[in-house]
Design a protein around this motif. Structure first.
Motif, PDB file in Angstrom:
ATOM      1  N   HIS A 193       0.847  -1.199   0.000  1.00  0.00           N
ATOM      2  CA  HIS A 193       0.000   0.000   0.000  1.00  0.00           C
ATOM      3  C   HIS A 193       0.885   1.253   0.000  1.00  0.00           C
ATOM      4  O   HIS A 193       2.027   1.226   0.472  1.00  0.00           O
ATOM      5  CB  HIS A 193      -0.943   0.004   1.215  1.00  0.00           C
ATOM      6  N   ASP A 213      -3.171   2.124  -4.304  1.00  0.00           N
ATOM      7  CA  ASP A 213      -4.270   2.327  -3.364  1.00  0.00           C
ATOM      8  C   ASP A 213      -5.056   1.017  -3.238  1.00  0.00           C
ATOM      9  O   ASP A 213      -4.737   0.020  -3.906  1.00  0.00           O
ATOM     10  CB  ASP A 213      -5.132   3.535  -3.767  1.00  0.00           C
ATOM     11  N   SER A 214      -6.099   1.027  -2.415  1.00  0.00           N
ATOM     12  CA  SER A 214      -6.822  -0.216  -2.147  1.00  0.00           C
ATOM     13  C   SER A 214      -7.434  -0.801  -3.416  1.00  0.00           C
ATOM     14  O   SER A 214      -7.456  -2.021  -3.587  1.00  0.00           O
ATOM     15  CB  SER A 214      -7.942   0.038  -1.142  1.00  0.00           C
ATOM     16  N   ASN A 218     -12.426  -1.096   3.771  1.00  0.00           N
ATOM     17  CA  ASN A 218     -11.832  -1.154   5.120  1.00  0.00           C
ATOM     18  C   ASN A 218     -12.835  -1.765   6.094  1.00  0.00           C
ATOM     19  O   ASN A 218     -13.335  -1.104   7.006  1.00  0.00           O
ATOM     20  CB  ASN A 218     -11.450   0.257   5.622  1.00  0.00           C
ATOM     21  N   SER A 221     -11.980   4.258  -1.585  1.00  0.00           N
ATOM     22  CA  SER A 221     -12.023   5.721  -1.607  1.00  0.00           C
ATOM     23  C   SER A 221     -12.011   6.238  -3.046  1.00  0.00           C
ATOM     24  O   SER A 221     -12.428   7.354  -3.313  1.00  0.00           O
ATOM     25  CB  SER A 221     -10.829   6.289  -0.837  1.00  0.00           C
ATOM     26  N   HIS A 267      -7.537  13.367   1.365  1.00  0.00           N
ATOM     27  CA  HIS A 267      -8.196  12.063   1.201  1.00  0.00           C
ATOM     28  C   HIS A 267      -9.653  12.210   1.664  1.00  0.00           C
ATOM     29  O   HIS A 267      -9.928  12.950   2.621  1.00  0.00           O
ATOM     30  CB  HIS A 267      -7.439  11.039   2.055  1.00  0.00           C
ATOM     31  N   GLU A 301     -11.352  10.466   3.551  1.00  0.00           N
ATOM     32  CA  GLU A 301     -11.599  10.065   4.941  1.00  0.00           C
ATOM     33  C   GLU A 301     -11.482  11.254   5.894  1.00  0.00           C
ATOM     34  O   GLU A 301     -11.667  11.105   7.105  1.00  0.00           O
ATOM     35  CB  GLU A 301     -10.602   8.982   5.375  1.00  0.00           C
ATOM     36  N   SER A 313      -8.359   9.477  -3.699  1.00  0.00           N
ATOM     37  CA  SER A 313      -7.712   8.324  -3.047  1.00  0.00           C
ATOM     38  C   SER A 313      -6.200   8.577  -3.030  1.00  0.00           C
ATOM     39  O   SER A 313      -5.716   9.528  -3.667  1.00  0.00           O
ATOM     40  CB  SER A 313      -8.004   7.048  -3.839  1.00  0.00           C
ATOM     41  N   THR A 314      -5.448   7.696  -2.380  1.00  0.00           N
ATOM     42  CA  THR A 314      -3.997   7.925  -2.305  1.00  0.00           C
ATOM     43  C   THR A 314      -3.372   7.951  -3.703  1.00  0.00           C
ATOM     44  O   THR A 314      -2.627   8.874  -4.033  1.00  0.00           O
ATOM     45  CB  THR A 314      -3.321   6.865  -1.407  1.00  0.00           C
TER      46      THR A 314
HETATM   47  P1  13P Z   1      -6.731   4.328  -0.414  1.00  0.00           P
HETATM   48  O1  13P Z   1      -7.609   3.255  -0.976  1.00  0.00           O
HETATM   49  O2  13P Z   1      -7.094   5.687  -0.901  1.00  0.00           O
HETATM   50  O3  13P Z   1      -5.293   4.008  -0.650  1.00  0.00           O
HETATM   51  O4  13P Z   1      -6.972   4.406   1.152  1.00  0.00           O
HETATM   52  C1  13P Z   1      -6.795   3.325   2.015  1.00  0.00           C
HETATM   53  C2  13P Z   1      -6.732   3.724   3.400  1.00  0.00           C
HETATM   54  O5  13P Z   1      -6.626   2.939   4.290  1.00  0.00           O
HETATM   55  C3  13P Z   1      -6.834   5.147   3.661  1.00  0.00           C
HETATM   56  O6  13P Z   1      -6.647   5.417   4.958  1.00  0.00           O
END
Ligand code: 13P
Ligand code: SF4
Length: 302
Positions: free
Chosen positions: A25, A41-42, A115, A130, A198, A200, A214-215
């Motif tokens: 990640h 990213d995820s 998550n 995200s 981000h 979040e 996202s990241t």
């Molecule tokens: P991303 O999918 O944007 O990389 O975010 C994952 C995550 O855990 C953000 O805190």
């Protein structure tokens, strides 16, 4: 302490021998990112887990990410080098709580952030990350959406839909800590910088950002934007890729204290030991995996 280059060589040799792929990640330690086949990213890492060849996946991230890889690639052995690396936000909802919420809102769709644990995914209609939360919310048939577990991401998605979003009360310990005053201080220090955060982050922080992503979305934005200075509102592990891939740009973390301790648990020694011993293996019982897979694959099909 063992020499970084020696450990990296040993890992690359073992990786070949075991026919393994290493996924990392964007928040992982720099030296761990540097030995990965894919850093992302995820969403990118889920896609890589589902499509890349190899018999073993070494997942340098947190538990829900390795679980997702195990669900998507049940034929592969999935290793989580630091077995106690977890996402505290994923622990903010249980399958039983979600089942109860469904009884209160029987006509609502359940969209779960990636998550989450596998058994929460198994109780959900569709997963999101995200990078795609807004399109996932808009793609479901229902007009009401129970969005779990991140209240901030749920509220962010609510800005771009006519649907009623019922956000769960979970949050990320790192992103929820950014404040309006952090942005004011960073802007004072770098008045010409573009502010990227981000989703979040809290709504009042998002209100002050120039761009939300996202990241990997943040990295893409820095690469392609005409501006030269950026304030980065996410975990500081991302600074490594930004420095490597955007050498002409100046990026400043919104806060030096934005560190996800769980993302930092994986060291090169853990990765080497995981490859050497084929442990710790992440497995999801097939009864749960089958239902969770439906929710993840619906997202990937979008
Ligand atoms: P991303 O999918 O944007 O990389 O975010 C994952 C995550 O855990 C953000 O805190
Ligand atoms: Fe979980 Fe936040 Fe860490 Fe991401 S940064 S893994 S959401 S605690």
């Amino acid at each position: 302490m063992q020499d970084t280059a020696m450990l990296q060589d040993e890992i690359l040799r073992l990786k070949k021998k075991k026919n393994a792929i290493i996924l990392a990640h964007n928040y992982q330690r720099p030296e761990v990112q540097d030995i990965a086949d894919v850093t992302g990213d995820s969403l990118e890492l889920s896609r890589a887990a589902a499509t890349m060849d190899g018999e073993v996946i070494v997942f340098c991230g947190v538990d829900f990410m390795a679980e997702t890889a195990a669900i998507l690639s049940p034929e592969k052995m999935v290793l989580l080098p630091a077995p106690d690396a977890c996402c505290p936000m994923a622990g903010m909802i249980s399958a039983a709580e979600l089942r109860f919420a469904r009884t209160r809102h029987p006509d609502a769709a359940v969209v779960c952030y990636v998550n989450t644990t596998a058994d929460v995914k198994a109780e959900s209609d569709i997963c999101c990350t995200s990078a795609n939360a807004v399109s996932v919310v808009n793609a479901v048939r229902e007009n009401t959406v129970i969005f779990v577990p991140d209240k901030n991401l749920g509220k962010y998605a609510a800005r771009f839909t006519k649907k009623t979003i019922l956000p769960w009360e979970g949050f990320c310990l790192v992103h929820d800590r950014f404040t309006v005053s952090d942005i004011a201080i960073a802007k004072q220090a770098h008045p010409d910088a573009v502010v990227l955060v981000h989703p979040e982050c809290r709504p009042e922080v998002i209100d002050l950002a120039d761009h939300v992503a996202s990241t990997s979305g943040i990295i893409r934005h820095v690469k392609s934007a005409p501006e030269n200075e950026f304030i980065i509102g996410t975990e500081i592990g991302i600074m490594h890729r930004l420095a490597k891939e955007c050498p002409g740009k100046r990026c400043y973390p919104l806060s030096e204290k934005a560190i996800c301790t769980n993302m930092k648990k994986t060291t090169l020694v853990h990765v080497r030991d995981a490859l050497e011993t084929s442990q710790p293996v992440i497995k999801v019982p097939e009864e749960i995996a089958a239902r969770a897979r439906d929710a993840i694959e619906r997202m990937l099909a979008l």
